[in-house]
Design a protein around this motif. Structure first.
Motif, PDB file in Angstrom:
ATOM      1  N   THR A   1      -6.068   2.967  -3.446  1.00 49.33           N
ATOM      2  CA  THR A   1      -5.110   2.121  -4.171  1.00 49.33           C
ATOM      3  C   THR A   1      -4.380   1.194  -3.210  1.00 49.33           C
ATOM      4  O   THR A   1      -4.227  -0.002  -3.472  1.00 49.33           O
ATOM      5  CB  THR A   1      -4.100   2.992  -4.946  1.00 49.33           C
ATOM      6  OG1 THR A   1      -4.814   3.829  -5.857  1.00 49.33           O
ATOM      7  CG2 THR A   1      -3.101   2.146  -5.700  1.00 49.33           C
ATOM      8  N   ARG A   2      -3.944   1.739  -2.089  1.00 51.95           N
ATOM      9  CA  ARG A   2      -3.247   0.928  -1.084  1.00 51.95           C
ATOM     10  C   ARG A   2      -4.186  -0.146  -0.523  1.00 51.95           C
ATOM     11  O   ARG A   2      -3.800  -1.306  -0.370  1.00 51.95           O
ATOM     12  CB  ARG A   2      -2.714   1.844   0.020  1.00 51.95           C
ATOM     13  CG  ARG A   2      -1.698   1.225   0.909  1.00 51.95           C
ATOM     14  CD  ARG A   2      -0.968   2.211   1.825  1.00 51.95           C
ATOM     15  NE  ARG A   2      -1.759   3.300   2.353  1.00 51.95           N
ATOM     16  CZ  ARG A   2      -1.708   4.578   1.929  1.00 51.95           C
ATOM     17  NH1 ARG A   2      -0.889   4.913   0.955  1.00 51.95           N
ATOM     18  NH2 ARG A   2      -2.465   5.503   2.467  1.00 51.95           N
ATOM     19  N   ALA A   3      -5.431   0.223  -0.247  1.00 53.72           N
ATOM     20  CA  ALA A   3      -6.402  -0.744   0.293  1.00 53.72           C
ATOM     21  C   ALA A   3      -6.703  -1.847  -0.721  1.00 53.72           C
ATOM     22  O   ALA A   3      -6.842  -3.019  -0.349  1.00 53.72           O
ATOM     23  CB  ALA A   3      -7.690  -0.023   0.689  1.00 53.72           C
ATOM     24  N   ILE A   4      -6.780  -1.487  -1.989  1.00 51.79           N
ATOM     25  CA  ILE A   4      -7.055  -2.492  -3.026  1.00 51.79           C
ATOM     26  C   ILE A   4      -5.860  -3.427  -3.192  1.00 51.79           C
ATOM     27  O   ILE A   4      -6.029  -4.641  -3.332  1.00 51.79           O
ATOM     28  CB  ILE A   4      -7.434  -1.802  -4.351  1.00 51.79           C
ATOM     29  CG1 ILE A   4      -8.842  -1.204  -4.206  1.00 51.79           C
ATOM     30  CG2 ILE A   4      -7.366  -2.764  -5.520  1.00 51.79           C
ATOM     31  CD1 ILE A   4      -9.251  -0.294  -5.308  1.00 51.79           C
ATOM     32  N   GLU A   5      -4.658  -2.874  -3.129  1.00 53.66           N
ATOM     33  CA  GLU A   5      -3.466  -3.731  -3.198  1.00 53.66           C
ATOM     34  C   GLU A   5      -3.419  -4.693  -2.014  1.00 53.66           C
ATOM     35  O   GLU A   5      -3.088  -5.879  -2.172  1.00 53.66           O
ATOM     36  CB  GLU A   5      -2.202  -2.876  -3.242  1.00 53.66           C
ATOM     37  CG  GLU A   5      -2.011  -2.155  -4.557  1.00 53.66           C
ATOM     38  CD  GLU A   5      -0.887  -1.128  -4.532  1.00 53.66           C
ATOM     39  OE1 GLU A   5      -0.230  -0.968  -3.466  1.00 53.66           O
ATOM     40  OE2 GLU A   5      -0.663  -0.478  -5.558  1.00 53.66           O
ATOM     41  N   GLU A   6      -3.763  -4.201  -0.824  1.00 56.99           N
ATOM     42  CA  GLU A   6      -3.802  -5.065   0.357  1.00 56.99           C
ATOM     43  C   GLU A   6      -4.881  -6.133   0.210  1.00 56.99           C
ATOM     44  O   GLU A   6      -4.681  -7.282   0.613  1.00 56.99           O
ATOM     45  CB  GLU A   6      -4.047  -4.234   1.618  1.00 56.99           C
ATOM     46  CG  GLU A   6      -2.862  -3.364   2.012  1.00 56.99           C
ATOM     47  CD  GLU A   6      -3.194  -2.393   3.138  1.00 56.99           C
ATOM     48  OE1 GLU A   6      -4.311  -2.452   3.703  1.00 56.99           O
ATOM     49  OE2 GLU A   6      -2.321  -1.557   3.461  1.00 56.99           O
ATOM     50  N   ALA A   7      -6.020  -5.773  -0.363  1.00 54.61           N
ATOM     51  CA  ALA A   7      -7.102  -6.741  -0.560  1.00 54.61           C
ATOM     52  C   ALA A   7      -6.690  -7.813  -1.563  1.00 54.61           C
ATOM     53  O   ALA A   7      -6.971  -9.004  -1.359  1.00 54.61           O
ATOM     54  CB  ALA A   7      -8.375  -6.030  -1.036  1.00 54.61           C
TER      55      ALA A   7
END
Length: 191
Positions: free
Chosen positions: A160-166
């Motif tokens: 979730t954090r990686a997708i938000e950063e992306a």
């Protein structure tokens, strides 16, 4: 001193020749300046067209990767052929290098960095989704169920954090693309 008819005729011829020479020099100068201005406009427009093509290609690729990422996240599974293991570790595909080259030649360093950051964030999000996929596929005895759930929860949090950063990186790229598109736009009257 008196002006004789012969001297008067010579003065008239000299004035005519001088006027013709000045007219010819003026015509040559104005023609040269017009040709140079036209050449400069055409050159600037060709560079703008290449810049616009690079910007469009980067935007198209960003949207395609974002759609693939969102689909993978919705399914909690990477589509076949989209595994990070199938891609270069640095995500240096030929298409990526071509887009970066075009951006480097025709746009700003800020746009190149935003594009590279967006692609790196995309790869990180794929790794997060792959981690969730592996956690969900985990099998084991029933006694390991709490540990398996902790692994799934941890993987979902990381993904979730990686997708938000992306998504944030994609927004920064979209902003940089809009800014680059507005730089040096040839006006309609200059074409």
């Amino acid at each position: 001193m008196t002006i004789t008819p012969v001297a008067l005729a010579l003065l008239g011829i000299g004035a005519t020749v001088l006027g013709a020479v000045l007219g010819m020099v003026g015509t040559i100068a104005s023609t040269t300046m017009a040709q140079r201005a036209t050449r400069d406009r055409e050159s600037a427009f060709k560079v703008w067209e290449r810049r616009a093509d690079a910007i469009e290609e980067a935007h198209r690729k960003m949207l395609a990767l974002a759609n693939a990422r969102d689909l993978a996240w919705a399914r909690r599974q990477l589509p076949s052929g989209l595994s990070p293991a199938d891609l270069d570790p640095d995500h240096q595909t030929e298409q990526f290098r071509l887009v970066v080259t075009k951006l480097m030649l025709y746009t700003t360093p800020e746009l190149v960095k935003a594009y590279q950051d967006s692609n790196a964030a995309f790869m990180k999000s794929l790794l997060g989704i792959q981690r969730v996929e592996l956690a969900l596929a985990g099998t084991g005895p029933e006694s390991d169920r709490p540990r398996r759930q902790r692994n799934i929860n941890a993987a979902v949090a990381v993904a979730t954090r990686a997708i938000e950063e992306a998504k944030a990186a994609d927004e920064r790229l979209a902003t940089a693309l809009r800014e680059a598109a507005s730089l040096g736009v040839p006006s309609a009257g200059r074409r």
